[in-house]
Design an enzyme around this catalytic site. Structure first.
Site: not given
Ligand code: 5GP
Length: 142
Positions: A34-35, A103
């Site tokens: 995660d970035i 994810h």
């Molecule tokens: P969600 O709330 O959908 O479970 O989490 C999405 C996750 O994706 C977040 O933890 C966010 O930091 C991560 N994220 C968002 N954009 C990117 C990206 O471009 N690359 C990576 N590796 N992680 C991302």
């Protein structure tokens, strides 16, 4: 439920259209950092199959993601000398989902150390490179 969007960020990462810090890959899953990590070593495990979230994924594909998370959890314990692991998986905006390709978050935890709030800060690229290398070494060591 909204249909799967083939242009979501993680689909682009899977297709190699956007860069990522890869940790693990097999026939069914891809894992990368995660970035905006909530803890050092925060890893995302995604299916190669197109699935928006738990509500449309095939059970077998979800099982592959769970297997991937299981593997990453063991490696993260070693690589980050962790005391525990937090696994999270969000579905639809009401469930906290922001990126709409299924994810699982795998986050190594230390006693007494709180997670940052989601998307608090973008980690330095050299730190992410080091963390991906540490996780891959732990995976290789078994
Ligand atoms: P969600 O709330 O959908 O479970 O989490 C999405 C996750 O994706 C977040 O933890 C966010 O930091 C991560 N994220 C968002 N954009 C990117 C990206 O471009 N690359 C990576 N590796 N992680 C991302």
């Amino acid at each position: 439920m909204t249909a799967y969007d083939t242009n979501n960020i993680f689909a682009k990462i899977l297709r190699g259209e956007l860069p990522s810090y890869k940790v693990y890959e097999d026939e069914h899953v891809f894992a990368f950092l995660d970035i905006m990590p909530r803890v050092p070593g925060h890893t995302l495990v995604i299916p190669k199959a197109a699935a928006r979230n738990i509500l449309d994924i095939r059970p077998d594909d979800f099982a592959h993601v769970a297997r991937g998370a299981h593997k990453i959890a063991a490696a993260a314990m070693k690589a980050f000398e962790a005391d525990g692991i937090t696994v999270q998986q969000f579905n639809e905006p009401a469930g906290g989902q922001v990126v709409f390709h299924l994810h699982m978050h795998v986050m190594p935890r230390r006693d007494g150390v709180a997670m940052l709030p989601p998307a608090s800060r973008k980690e330095d690229t050299n730190v992410l490179e080091q963390h991906a290398a540490k996780l891959m070494a732990a995976l290789k060591a078994g």
